[in-house]
Motif scaffolding. Sequence first.
Motif, short mmCIF file in Angstrom:
data_model
loop_
_atom_site.label_atom_id
_atom_site.label_comp_id
_atom_site.label_asym_id
_atom_site.label_seq_id
_atom_site.Cartn_x
_atom_site.Cartn_y
_atom_site.Cartn_z
N VAL A 167 1.78 10.47 1.22
CA VAL A 167 2.29 9.19 0.74
C VAL A 167 2.00 8.09 1.76
O VAL A 167 1.61 6.97 1.41
CB VAL A 167 3.79 9.28 0.43
CG1 VAL A 167 4.36 7.91 0.09
CG2 VAL A 167 4.03 10.25 -0.73
N VAL A 168 2.18 8.39 3.06
CA VAL A 168 1.85 7.42 4.10
C VAL A 168 0.37 7.05 4.03
O VAL A 168 -0.01 5.87 4.13
CB VAL A 168 2.20 7.97 5.49
CG1 VAL A 168 1.64 7.07 6.58
CG2 VAL A 168 3.71 8.09 5.64
N GLU A 169 -0.48 8.03 3.84
CA GLU A 169 -1.92 7.76 3.77
C GLU A 169 -2.25 6.88 2.57
O GLU A 169 -3.10 5.97 2.67
CB GLU A 169 -2.69 9.08 3.70
CG GLU A 169 -2.65 9.86 5.02
CD GLU A 169 -3.19 11.26 4.90
OE1 GLU A 169 -3.62 11.63 3.77
OE2 GLU A 169 -3.20 12.00 5.91
N ARG A 170 -1.59 7.10 1.45
CA ARG A 170 -1.83 6.25 0.28
C ARG A 170 -1.35 4.83 0.53
O ARG A 170 -2.02 3.86 0.13
CB ARG A 170 -1.14 6.83 -0.96
CG ARG A 170 -1.80 8.09 -1.49
CD ARG A 170 -1.59 8.24 -2.97
NE ARG A 170 -2.27 9.43 -3.47
CZ ARG A 170 -2.31 9.80 -4.76
NH1 ARG A 170 -1.67 9.06 -5.65
NH2 ARG A 170 -2.94 10.88 -5.13
N ALA A 171 -0.20 4.70 1.16
CA ALA A 171 0.31 3.36 1.46
C ALA A 171 -0.63 2.63 2.41
O ALA A 171 -0.91 1.43 2.23
CB ALA A 171 1.71 3.46 2.06
N LEU A 172 -1.14 3.31 3.42
CA LEU A 172 -2.05 2.69 4.37
C LEU A 172 -3.36 2.31 3.68
O LEU A 172 -3.89 1.21 3.92
CB LEU A 172 -2.32 3.64 5.53
CG LEU A 172 -3.34 3.17 6.57
CD1 LEU A 172 -2.92 1.84 7.19
CD2 LEU A 172 -3.53 4.23 7.65
N ALA A 173 -3.87 3.17 2.83
CA ALA A 173 -5.11 2.85 2.12
C ALA A 173 -4.91 1.63 1.21
O ALA A 173 -5.82 0.82 1.04
CB ALA A 173 -5.56 4.05 1.30
N HIS A 174 -3.73 1.50 0.63
CA HIS A 174 -3.43 0.34 -0.20
C HIS A 174 -3.32 -0.91 0.66
O HIS A 174 -3.87 -1.97 0.34
CB HIS A 174 -2.11 0.59 -0.95
CG HIS A 174 -1.73 -0.48 -1.90
ND1 HIS A 174 -1.09 -1.63 -1.50
CD2 HIS A 174 -1.88 -0.59 -3.25
CE1 HIS A 174 -0.86 -2.40 -2.55
NE2 HIS A 174 -1.33 -1.79 -3.62
N GLY A 175 -2.56 -0.81 1.75
CA GLY A 175 -2.54 -1.85 2.76
C GLY A 175 -1.50 -2.93 2.62
O GLY A 175 -1.20 -3.63 3.60
N ASP A 176 -0.92 -3.13 1.43
CA ASP A 176 0.05 -4.20 1.27
C ASP A 176 1.24 -3.98 2.18
O ASP A 176 1.77 -2.87 2.30
CB ASP A 176 0.53 -4.26 -0.18
CG ASP A 176 1.63 -5.30 -0.38
OD1 ASP A 176 1.30 -6.50 -0.42
OD2 ASP A 176 2.80 -4.90 -0.46
N GLU A 177 1.68 -5.06 2.82
CA GLU A 177 2.72 -4.95 3.83
C GLU A 177 4.04 -4.45 3.26
O GLU A 177 4.76 -3.67 3.90
CB GLU A 177 2.92 -6.30 4.53
CG GLU A 177 3.26 -7.46 3.65
CD GLU A 177 2.04 -8.23 3.14
OE1 GLU A 177 2.16 -9.44 2.92
OE2 GLU A 177 0.97 -7.61 2.96
#
Length: 338
Positions: free
Chosen positions: A296-306
């Motif tokens: 989930v962290v990796e998906r959030a980072l790939a998305h990038g929105d703060e």
Amino acid sequence: MTTSDTSGRLDEAFERLHISGPEFRGWLSNHAPMVVESLAVHGQAGAVHRWLDLYSDRLEEFPTPVERVTDANWHEALGDPRRAADWIDHFTRAVAERPWRAVLAEWWPRLLPGLYGAATHPVIRVGHAVRALRTEETGPRLTELAHALGYWAARHHPVTGVETLPGAGTPGRSLDTVPPVETAETGFLGRLAAVRALPRWADDVTDPDTARARLVELVRAATHRYATHGHGEETMLVHAATAPNAVLRTLDALPRELWAPSLHAAWTASAAVTAMYAPDEPVDYVPPARLTAEEVVERALAHGDEHVIKLTDTALDVGDERALAAALRAVELSDPLV
């Protein structure tokens, strides 16, 4: 899933950011300090500078000082956004002269009534700074706390005149009873001014340990709720969870007598944001896959929105599948950082 950043990248990022102001485009909050701390905590310190490069067009020059904040004039400077540089200078001097916990304990009850300023971003930034300091006390982290407290003081905005309505036994059910605001205003402060009534919840709590337990419940309920209600406003409803979680993260650095007032302020903030942006109806949400916290962290980072990254950070604090589903819902609803 938390780690201690031993690479020095978080401190490097803070140093890089402290030449920038707390806002951009006139009033939007600079989220970078909060995001880089979140990434470092969750094993992504190596991505901190790459993410900052993507965000760099939102970093503006540090504001111009107006007049030194002192013990004699701080009341008149409180809540004046033109004085952001003055306030940051005041707290930079304070944490250089005294232990940061003492500074925080002195100013927390002064600032707590104005939790709602700048859409609760200042207190969220304080929560991230405190977590960083509790891991390791360094010069850049002390400076980050000074910037966060200074931003809060400059944007301090109390809420008064709100009628108290009957609540329910749990924070989730009480959030369900929050009446939505009726206003044509689109800005945060305009909508906040339209909040006329909020349900009571845990307002009789005075014991510090009970206050902590109730705050944990609130953060969990607000995070879970995003999965089914986040479509009401995918960005702003993040703060119904991240603002109380920032307060929760700060408790152990505060005197215990401040824990119950902190709970009450956190509840009002979460309920007010819920009132301002609640959708007409909830939706059923089933995440597309069962993912680990790391995934989930990796998906959030790939998305990038703060806001996606910060909600993911809070979801990992909650730590259950419904919370991770809320983080994935934020990925789906939000525009990626490009």
